[in-house]
Design a protein around this motif. Structure first.
Motif, PDB file in Angstrom:
ATOM      1  N   SER A   1       0.859  -1.183   0.000  1.00  0.00           N
ATOM      2  CA  SER A   1       0.000   0.000   0.000  1.00  0.00           C
ATOM      3  C   SER A   1       0.888   1.223   0.000  1.00  0.00           C
ATOM      4  O   SER A   1       2.089   1.137   0.276  1.00  0.00           O
ATOM      5  CB  SER A   1      -0.916   0.022   1.238  1.00  0.00           C
ATOM      6  N   TRP A   2       0.292   2.380  -0.299  1.00  0.00           N
ATOM      7  CA  TRP A   2       1.056   3.631  -0.245  1.00  0.00           C
ATOM      8  C   TRP A   2       1.583   3.886   1.167  1.00  0.00           C
ATOM      9  O   TRP A   2       2.554   4.597   1.354  1.00  0.00           O
ATOM     10  CB  TRP A   2       0.184   4.793  -0.691  1.00  0.00           C
ATOM     11  N   GLY A   3       0.935   3.343   2.163  1.00  0.00           N
ATOM     12  CA  GLY A   3       1.362   3.536   3.549  1.00  0.00           C
ATOM     13  C   GLY A   3       2.249   2.440   4.080  1.00  0.00           C
ATOM     14  O   GLY A   3       2.494   2.355   5.281  1.00  0.00           O
ATOM     15  N   GLY A   4       2.769   1.575   3.187  1.00  0.00           N
ATOM     16  CA  GLY A   4       3.701   0.534   3.592  1.00  0.00           C
ATOM     17  C   GLY A   4       3.044  -0.822   3.768  1.00  0.00           C
ATOM     18  O   GLY A   4       1.821  -0.962   3.729  1.00  0.00           O
ATOM     19  N   SER A   5       3.880  -1.819   3.961  1.00  0.00           N
ATOM     20  CA  SER A   5       3.409  -3.141   4.359  1.00  0.00           C
ATOM     21  C   SER A   5       4.125  -3.535   5.641  1.00  0.00           C
ATOM     22  O   SER A   5       5.227  -3.049   5.928  1.00  0.00           O
ATOM     23  CB  SER A   5       3.658  -4.178   3.258  1.00  0.00           C
ATOM     24  N   PHE A   6       3.487  -4.421   6.411  1.00  0.00           N
ATOM     25  CA  PHE A   6       3.948  -4.679   7.766  1.00  0.00           C
ATOM     26  C   PHE A   6       3.918  -6.178   8.065  1.00  0.00           C
ATOM     27  O   PHE A   6       3.400  -6.973   7.284  1.00  0.00           O
ATOM     28  CB  PHE A   6       3.097  -3.895   8.764  1.00  0.00           C
ATOM     29  N   THR A   7       4.467  -6.538   9.207  1.00  0.00           N
ATOM     30  CA  THR A   7       4.526  -7.942   9.607  1.00  0.00           C
ATOM     31  C   THR A   7       3.879  -8.108  10.981  1.00  0.00           C
ATOM     32  O   THR A   7       4.002  -7.215  11.832  1.00  0.00           O
ATOM     33  CB  THR A   7       5.994  -8.422   9.638  1.00  0.00           C
ATOM     34  N   PRO A   8       3.184  -9.220  11.211  1.00  0.00           N
ATOM     35  CA  PRO A   8       2.609  -9.432  12.551  1.00  0.00           C
ATOM     36  C   PRO A   8       3.727  -9.589  13.580  1.00  0.00           C
ATOM     37  O   PRO A   8       4.748 -10.235  13.311  1.00  0.00           O
ATOM     38  CB  PRO A   8       1.826 -10.741  12.397  1.00  0.00           C
ATOM     39  N   ILE A   9       3.561  -8.999  14.744  1.00  0.00           N
ATOM     40  CA  ILE A   9       4.512  -9.188  15.843  1.00  0.00           C
ATOM     41  C   ILE A   9       3.735  -9.636  17.073  1.00  0.00           C
ATOM     42  O   ILE A   9       2.648  -9.137  17.351  1.00  0.00           O
ATOM     43  CB  ILE A   9       5.326  -7.907  16.148  1.00  0.00           C
ATOM     44  N   ASN A  10       4.277 -10.616  17.793  1.00  0.00           N
ATOM     45  CA  ASN A  10       3.558 -11.145  18.958  1.00  0.00           C
ATOM     46  C   ASN A  10       4.133 -10.657  20.281  1.00  0.00           C
ATOM     47  O   ASN A  10       3.726 -11.119  21.346  1.00  0.00           O
ATOM     48  CB  ASN A  10       3.530 -12.675  18.933  1.00  0.00           C
ATOM     49  N   ARG A  11       5.106  -9.722  20.185  1.00  0.00           N
ATOM     50  CA  ARG A  11       5.660  -9.145  21.409  1.00  0.00           C
ATOM     51  C   ARG A  11       6.257  -7.774  21.104  1.00  0.00           C
ATOM     52  O   ARG A  11       6.637  -7.490  19.970  1.00  0.00           O
ATOM     53  CB  ARG A  11       6.749 -10.056  21.992  1.00  0.00           C
ATOM     54  N   SER A  12       6.306  -6.954  22.121  1.00  0.00           N
ATOM     55  CA  SER A  12       6.929  -5.630  22.026  1.00  0.00           C
ATOM     56  C   SER A  12       8.107  -5.608  22.987  1.00  0.00           C
ATOM     57  O   SER A  12       7.960  -5.888  24.180  1.00  0.00           O
ATOM     58  CB  SER A  12       5.914  -4.541  22.407  1.00  0.00           C
ATOM     59  N   SER A  13       9.286  -5.289  22.457  1.00  0.00           N
ATOM     60  CA  SER A  13      10.508  -5.352  23.267  1.00  0.00           C
ATOM     61  C   SER A  13      10.432  -4.431  24.480  1.00  0.00           C
ATOM     62  O   SER A  13      10.038  -3.271  24.381  1.00  0.00           O
ATOM     63  CB  SER A  13      11.718  -4.954  22.422  1.00  0.00           C
TER      64      SER A  13
END
Length: 433
Positions: free
Chosen positions: A274-286
């Motif tokens: 998309s114009w706003g990027g593509s992303f990946t699922p993350i199951n934790r936040s550091s």
């Protein structure tokens, strides 16, 4: 007899044609995608002028959205008035713009949805008291509608965190695209509250991807950040004249990817282009919690939540009282009393770096606590027991090395569309020529 037969036949044909047209029109209406419902939470007028640029862009594309809220959630001096000032400029250009597109949102309709959010940053617990802005988020989210409310956060998360605290049920009714990075550093307590208490929120956390708009090393010269204003904006309307006031007209618009995400692509699937990027699922936040001063041997992930806890006297002060200052990189954050002689502060590094910090306080035990740490990419980094566990709809920057632009993780998922996006915008600037 023949005349009567012809009359009946003609009537049947006409009736059939009308019926076919009605069905065709109905199918066309059915297939037409509804405009996304959006609410923007912005630090416009605060520490970074790029929100003014993004606001101009939003108004020039307002025909594509149902704009339900413009919430001033500043860090610094930003206020609702800065939204209203930009709408005044838009109103001057509105007659000329609408000769080309009659579906642009009326300036008065935009004024009606401008709300003032919180001014101070959230304390350690991550929320404080309700604001006009947080209450408006709740009201919009609770509307009966088959569509979700897209909350596009261009600054701090304070008003969103407050809304989720006051009305947790809206978690299922909203989708969030947040421009993190440096905003995460300023909004670290609100972020921590959301990650801990609302891990099942549908959230795009763009800590670095958005920089694909800002870094133009791969773009043609005519649409570079410095050249775009002179080639496509200069001399075009009141908004074009005002654009020069922000970064001298150099195009930054670091918050616009949140809007562009809904303009081109499938917003319900962050894994696609998309114009706003593509992303990946993350199951934790550091996240790293330290009960000591760190040293240069301590390595953490950039964009991680870093938390230091210090021992001090047991004082008769309310919890969440600010009792010391944490300074890093020439910037300062308040540290808080957690009770029972424990004091804490949170910080987040917006890039890979070696960072030095020091505290100041009138409490001797909290004064001149010093240390260092090293932050690295990509994010999330190495797993720790302190990490926030996230649900299945939290998305982060892509980690593939080939999608880095300079040191910015995932930025190429946006930069590859930069020309297409900016040239599309250039067509709308031509309306004001």
């Amino acid at each position: 007899m023949l005349k009567q037969y012809l009359k009946k036949t003609t009537a049947l044909v006409l009736f059939g044609m009308v019926g076919f047209m009605a069905v065709a029109q109905s199918n066309s209406t059915t297939k037409e995608k509804p405009k996304p419902r959006i609410l923007v939470s912005s630090d416009i007028g605060g520490t970074d002028p790029d929100d003014f640029q993004s606001m101009i862009h939003l108004m020039m594309y307002s025909d594509l959205f149902q704009i339900e809220g413009l919430v001033s959630s500043p860090f610094g001096d930003g206020r609702k008035k800065h939204f209203l000032d930009m709408i005044d400029l838009y109103e001057k250009d509105f007659p000329k713009l609408t000769t080309h597109n009659k579906n642009l949102t009326n300036p008065n309709d935009l004024r009606k949805v401008c709300k003032q959010g919180t001014i101070p940053s959230a304390p350690f617990k991550g929320y404080s008291t309700a604001t006009e802005g947080s209450e408006w988020i709740i009201k919009c989210a609770k509307q009966k509608n088959n569509q979700p409310l897209w909350v596009l956060v261009w600054g701090g998360l304070e008003d969103l965190a407050q809304a989720l605290h006051d009305s947790p049920e809206i978690e299922k009714k909203i989708k969030v695209y947040w421009i993190g990075g440096p905003n995460k550093k300023w909004s670290i307590n609100a972020y921590s509250y959301i990650a801990k208490n609302h891990p099942n929120l549908w959230m795009i956390e763009a800590n670095a991807t958005y920089r694909g708009w800002i870094i133009d090393s791969e773009s043609p010269k005519e649409i570079s950040s410095e050249a775009y204003y002179g080639n496509y904006i200069q001399g075009r309307g009141a908004m074009g004249k005002a654009f020069k006031n922000y970064y001298n007209g150099n195009v930054k618009m670091g918050d616009t990817p949140s809007l562009a995400y809904l303009m081109n692509g499938d917003p319900n699937n962050p894994l696609t282009d998309s114009w706003g990027g593509s992303f990946t699922p993350i199951n934790r936040s550091s996240r790293n919690v330290f009960e000591r001063n760190t040293t240069i041997k301590d390595t953490v992930a950039a964009y991680a939540v870093l938390e230091w806890r210090f021992k001090g006297p047991k004082m008769n002060v309310p919890k969440d009282s600010a009792c010391f200052i944490f300074e890093a990189g020439g910037q300062k954050w308040p540290g808080y009393c957690l009770g029972e002689g424990v004091y804490a502060v949170r910080y987040s590094s917006k890039k890979q770096e070696t960072c030095t910090y020091v505290t100041t306080s009138s409490i001797p035990e909290l004064n001149e606590q010093k240390g260092q740490f090293v932050s690295t990419i990509p994010w999330p980094g190495k797993q720790t027991p302190d990490d926030y566990k996230l649900g299945k709809h939290w998305y982060g920057d892509r980690q593939e090395p080939e999608l880095f632009l300079e040191q910015q993780q995932g930025a190429k998922t946006i930069s590859k569309f930069r020309s297409e996006f900016l040239l599309d915008w250039a067509k709308r600037w031509e309306w004001l020529n």
